[in-house]
Scaffold this active site. Structure first.
Site, short mmCIF file in Angstrom:
data_model
loop_
_atom_site.label_atom_id
_atom_site.label_comp_id
_atom_site.label_asym_id
_atom_site.label_seq_id
_atom_site.Cartn_x
_atom_site.Cartn_y
_atom_site.Cartn_z
CE LYS A 223 -3.66 -0.11 2.76
NZ LYS A 223 -4.49 -0.31 4.00
CD GLU B 97 -2.58 -2.46 6.30
OE1 GLU B 97 -3.51 -2.45 5.48
OE2 GLU B 97 -2.31 -1.47 7.00
CG ASN C 201 -9.52 9.24 5.68
OD1 ASN C 201 -8.39 9.03 5.26
ND2 ASN C 201 -10.54 8.46 5.38
NE ARG D 36 -10.10 12.92 3.18
CZ ARG D 36 -11.00 11.98 2.91
NH1 ARG D 36 -12.29 12.24 2.98
NH2 ARG D 36 -10.62 10.77 2.56
P1 ADP Z 1 -14.06 9.33 1.92
O1 ADP Z 1 -13.00 8.63 2.71
O2 ADP Z 1 -14.49 10.65 2.43
O3 ADP Z 1 -15.13 8.44 1.52
P2 ADP Z 1 -12.87 9.08 -0.63
O4 ADP Z 1 -11.74 8.14 -0.35
O5 ADP Z 1 -14.01 8.63 -1.42
O6 ADP Z 1 -13.31 9.79 0.68
O7 ADP Z 1 -12.25 10.38 -1.26
C1 ADP Z 1 -13.01 11.55 -1.35
C2 ADP Z 1 -12.54 12.33 -2.51
O8 ADP Z 1 -11.21 12.73 -2.33
C3 ADP Z 1 -12.57 11.55 -3.80
O9 ADP Z 1 -12.89 12.46 -4.82
C4 ADP Z 1 -11.16 11.02 -3.92
O10 ADP Z 1 -10.83 10.78 -5.27
C5 ADP Z 1 -10.38 12.16 -3.33
N1 ADP Z 1 -9.16 11.78 -2.63
C6 ADP Z 1 -9.07 11.05 -1.48
N2 ADP Z 1 -7.81 10.94 -1.08
C7 ADP Z 1 -7.05 11.60 -1.98
C8 ADP Z 1 -5.65 11.85 -2.13
N3 ADP Z 1 -4.75 11.43 -1.24
N4 ADP Z 1 -5.24 12.56 -3.20
C9 ADP Z 1 -6.14 13.01 -4.09
N5 ADP Z 1 -7.46 12.82 -4.00
C10 ADP Z 1 -7.91 12.12 -2.98
P1 ADP Z 2 -7.18 4.79 1.13
O1 ADP Z 2 -6.19 5.67 1.84
O2 ADP Z 2 -6.97 4.72 -0.33
O3 ADP Z 2 -8.59 5.08 1.56
P2 ADP Z 2 -7.23 2.47 2.88
O4 ADP Z 2 -6.00 2.06 3.61
O5 ADP Z 2 -8.27 3.20 3.66
O6 ADP Z 2 -6.80 3.33 1.63
O7 ADP Z 2 -7.89 1.20 2.16
C1 ADP Z 2 -8.96 1.36 1.26
C2 ADP Z 2 -9.78 0.09 1.21
O8 ADP Z 2 -8.97 -1.02 0.77
C3 ADP Z 2 -10.35 -0.36 2.53
O9 ADP Z 2 -11.59 0.26 2.82
C4 ADP Z 2 -10.49 -1.85 2.34
O10 ADP Z 2 -11.67 -2.18 1.63
C5 ADP Z 2 -9.30 -2.21 1.47
N1 ADP Z 2 -8.17 -2.62 2.32
C6 ADP Z 2 -7.14 -1.84 2.73
N2 ADP Z 2 -6.26 -2.52 3.51
C7 ADP Z 2 -6.75 -3.78 3.61
C8 ADP Z 2 -6.30 -4.99 4.27
N3 ADP Z 2 -5.16 -5.03 4.97
N4 ADP Z 2 -7.04 -6.10 4.13
C9 ADP Z 2 -8.17 -6.09 3.40
N5 ADP Z 2 -8.65 -5.01 2.77
C10 ADP Z 2 -7.95 -3.84 2.85
MG MG Z 3 -9.31 4.96 3.49
#
Ligand code: ADP
Ligand code: ADP
Ligand code: MG
Length: 452
Positions: free
Chosen positions: A159, A201, A291, A293
Site C-alpha cells: 500500500k 499489510e 482521514n 478531513r
Molecule cells: P471518503 O474517505 O471521504 O469516503 P474518498 O476516499 O471517497 O473519501 O475520497 C473523497 C474524494 O477525495 C474523492 O474524490 C477522492 O478521489 C479524493 N481523494 C481522497 N484521497 C485523496 C488523495 N490522497 N489525493 C487526491 N485525491 C484524494
Molecule cells: P485509502 O487511503 O486509499 O482510503 P485504505 O487504507 O483506507 O486506503 O484502504 C482502502 C480500502 O482497501 C479499505 O476500505 C479496504 O476495503 C481495502 N483494504 C485496505 N487494507 C486492507 C487490508 N489489509 N485487508 C483487506 N482489505 C484492505
Molecule cells: Mg481509506
C-alpha cells in the site's frame, strides 16, 4: 481565531454543503472556481466567488498560491478545504498559518503524521491501538517485502504510504508476484501522490470497513459519534455507506470508540476526523488509517446523531469548546447514503459528463440530497464523477432500506448516464437486505453480473 469570512477551496456538492453551514452560522462565504466551473452551483450561490484558474486542477483547485491570493483579495480569514484536493495537504495547512489564515482542520503536524500511513500505524501501535499486522514503517526493497510477507503469511497488500482514494494498493499472493506488484504499486503511488513509499499489510479476508467519526476541540475534549459501515466498495472506493453498521454490537461500538478517541489523542488531533478500521469475522478490529478531513459520507452520522458536523468544524476552528460530552451522544435510527455518480455501470462505470436537460429529485421526511447539479447544468469532464449524494433516515434499518428504494425510484436525471438504477439494484439485493455483505461483496457481485 474568530473569523467572519470563509473561503471554500473546493467544488461540487461539498462546496455547496459548506456554503450552507457558513450561512446558518452567519458567516460570509467565498468560493473559487476554475474556468470550466463558471456555471457550477458553488460558484453561483456563494456570497462571493472568484475565478482561480484554468480547468486543470493543478492550476486551479490545487493552486496554493492562487488560493492564498484569493483570500487576501476578498478578505477571507479562514479556508475550508472540503475533501480531496488540498484537504490533506500539510504543506497547504502550514502555508495558511504562515499567512495568518485559519485552516479549518487539524494542525499541519497532525496532517503530516497521519498522512504518512506507515508512520501513523507505528504511532497507533505505540499508543495501544490494534493495527493490521505488517511492515514496521515503509518497505526497503522486494527482499524486505518478501521476508515480512513470509512472516505474516500471504496474501498481503502493498500500500502507498501517502495513498488515498483507494489508489496505490496491490495484492500479492505469493513471493513470485512480489517484485512485479511492488513495482506497480510504487509507480502508481509516484504518479498519484508524488511519493513512491509503500508499506506492507496482511490482507484481511472478507472484512467490514467500519469507521468512527470523531470531533476534537482545542481544549483536549474528544468525542466519538458512532460508526459508519462502508463495506460496499468497488475498487476500494465506497459506493454505499450506512450507520449503524449491520455487524455492530454495543460492546464493539464502545471498544472501537475508545480506540478511536485514543488514536485521535495520540495524534494531538483537533477538529473533525475519521478513524478507519477493518473488522474481521470474529469482530476483531484493526486501525487502518485516519482521514484528517470531513468525509464524503458524513451525512449518515449527522442523521443518526443530530449533530451538524460541518458547523462543528467551523465552530471548533473559531476556538469554541465542544457543546457536548460523550454521554450526550445518542445514536438514533438508521441512515444510509448512496453516492450518485455520472457514470455508466453497463460500460464498466465509464464517466458520463454532459448536459442535464431535466432532473427530478426525491423528497419527503427523512430524505436528504446533497448535490451540485441543476436543470441545464453541464457536467465538465475534468473532475470527480460524483454529482450528488442521496441520504435517508428512518427508525430501523429495514425502514431505511424501504425509504432508500422509494427515493432512488423517484430520482430522475435525463441527459447523462448515472448509477441510480444500479444503486436501486443493490438496495434490492438479498445480501444487502440481510446486512450480509463485506468488502469483497461488490466485486464478486459485479463478476456474477458480467457472466449472466
Ligand atoms: P471518503 O474517505 O471521504 O469516503 P474518498 O476516499 O471517497 O473519501 O475520497 C473523497 C474524494 O477525495 C474523492 O474524490 C477522492 O478521489 C479524493 N481523494 C481522497 N484521497 C485523496 C488523495 N490522497 N489525493 C487526491 N485525491 C484524494
Ligand atoms: P485509502 O487511503 O486509499 O482510503 P485504505 O487504507 O483506507 O486506503 O484502504 C482502502 C480500502 O482497501 C479499505 O476500505 C479496504 O476495503 C481495502 N483494504 C485496505 N487494507 C486492507 C487490508 N489489509 N485487508 C483487506 N482489505 C484492505
Ligand atoms: Mg481509506
Amino acid at each position: 481565531m474568530k473569523f467572519q469570512k470563509v473561503l471554500i477551496a473546493n467544488r461540487g456538492e461539498i462546496a455547496v454543503r459548506i456554503i450552507r453551514a457558513c450561512r446558518e452560522l452567519g458567516l460570509h462565504s467565498v468560493t473559487v472556481y476554475s474556468t470550466a466551473d463558471r456555471s457550477a452551483l458553488h460558484a453561483k450561490i456563494a456570497d462571493e466567488s472568484v475565478c482561480i484558474g484554468p480547468a486543470a486542477t493543478k492550476d486551479s483547485y490545487l493552486n496554493m498560491q492562487a488560493l492564498i491570493a484569493a483570500c487576501k483579495n476578498t478578505g477571507a480569514e479562514a479556508i475550508h478545504p472540503g475533501f480531496g484536493f488540498l484537504s490533506e495537504s500539510a504543506e497547504f495547512a502550514a502555508l495558511c498559518k504562515e499567512h495568518g489564515i485559519t485552516f479549518i482542520g487539524p494542525s499541519p503536524e497532525s496532517i503530516s503524521m497521519l498522512g504518512d500511513k506507515a508512520r501513523a500505524k507505528e504511532t497507533m501501535k505505540a499508543a495501544g491501538v490494534p493495527v493490521i499486522p505488517g511492515s514496521e514503517g515503509v518497505l526497503k526493497d522486494a527482499d524486505d517485502a518478501k521476508r515480512i510477507a513470509e512472516e505474516i503469511g500471504y496474501p498481503v497488500l502493498v500500500k502507498a504510504s501517502a495513498g488515498g482514494g483507494g489508489r496505490g494498493i496491490r495484492r500479492v499472493d505469493s513471493p513470485e508476484q512480489m517484485e512485479q506488484q511492488l513495482t506497480l504499486a510504487k509507480e502508481e503511488a509516484l504518479k498519484f501522490f508524488g511519493n513512491d513509499e509503500v508499506y506492507l499489510e496482511k490482507l484481511i479476508v472478507g472484512p467490514h470497513h467500519v469507521e468512527i467519526q470523531i470531533l476534537a476541540d482545542s481544549f483536549g475534549n474528544t468525542v466519538a459519534l458512532g460508526e459508519r459501515d462502508c463495506s460496499m466498495q468497488r475498487r476500494n472506493q465506497k459506493v454505499i455507506e450506512e450507520s449503524p453498521s449491520p455487524l455492530m454490537t454495543d460492546d464493539l461500538r464502545q471498544k472501537m470508540q475508545d480506540a478511536a478517541v485514543k488514536a485521535a489523542k495520540a495524534a494531538g488531533y483537533c477538529n473533525a476526523g475519521t478513524i478507519e478500521f477493518l473488522v474481521d469475522h470474529e469482530r476483531n478490529f484493526y486501525f487502518m488509517e485516519m482521514n484528517t478531513r470531513i468525509q464524503v459520507e458524513h451525512p449518515v452520522t449527522e442523521f443518526v446523531t443530530g449533530i451538524d458536523l460541518v458547523q462543528m468544524q467551523l465552530r471548533i476552528a473559531q476556538g469554541e469548546a465542544l457543546p457536548f460530552v460523550q454521554d450526550d451522544i445518542k445514536i438514533s435510527g438508521h441512515a444510509i447514503e448512496c453516492r450518485i455518480n455520472a457514470e455508466n455501470p453497463e460500460l464498466d462505470f465509464r464517466p458520463s459528463p454532459g448536459t442535464i436537460y431535466s432532473i427530478y429529485t426525491p423528497g419527503g421526511p427523512g430524505v436528504r440530497i446533497d448535490s451540485a447539479v441543476y436543470q441545464g447544468y453541464t457536467i465538465p469532464p475534468y473532475y470527480d464523477s460524483m454529482i450528488a449524494k442521496l441520504i435517508v433516515h428512518a427508525p430501523s434499518r429495514k425502514e431505511a432500506i424501504m425509504k432508500m428504494r422509494c427515493a432512488l425510484a423517484e430520482f430522475i436525471v435525463d441527459g447523462i448516464d448515472t448509477n441510480i438504477d444500479f444503486q436501486l439494484k443493490l438496495l434490492k439485493n438479498q445480501n444487502f437486505e440481510d446486512g450480509d455483505y463485506d468488502n469483497a461483496f461488490l466485486t464478486s457481485y459485479l463478476e456474477q453480473l458480467k457472466k449472466s
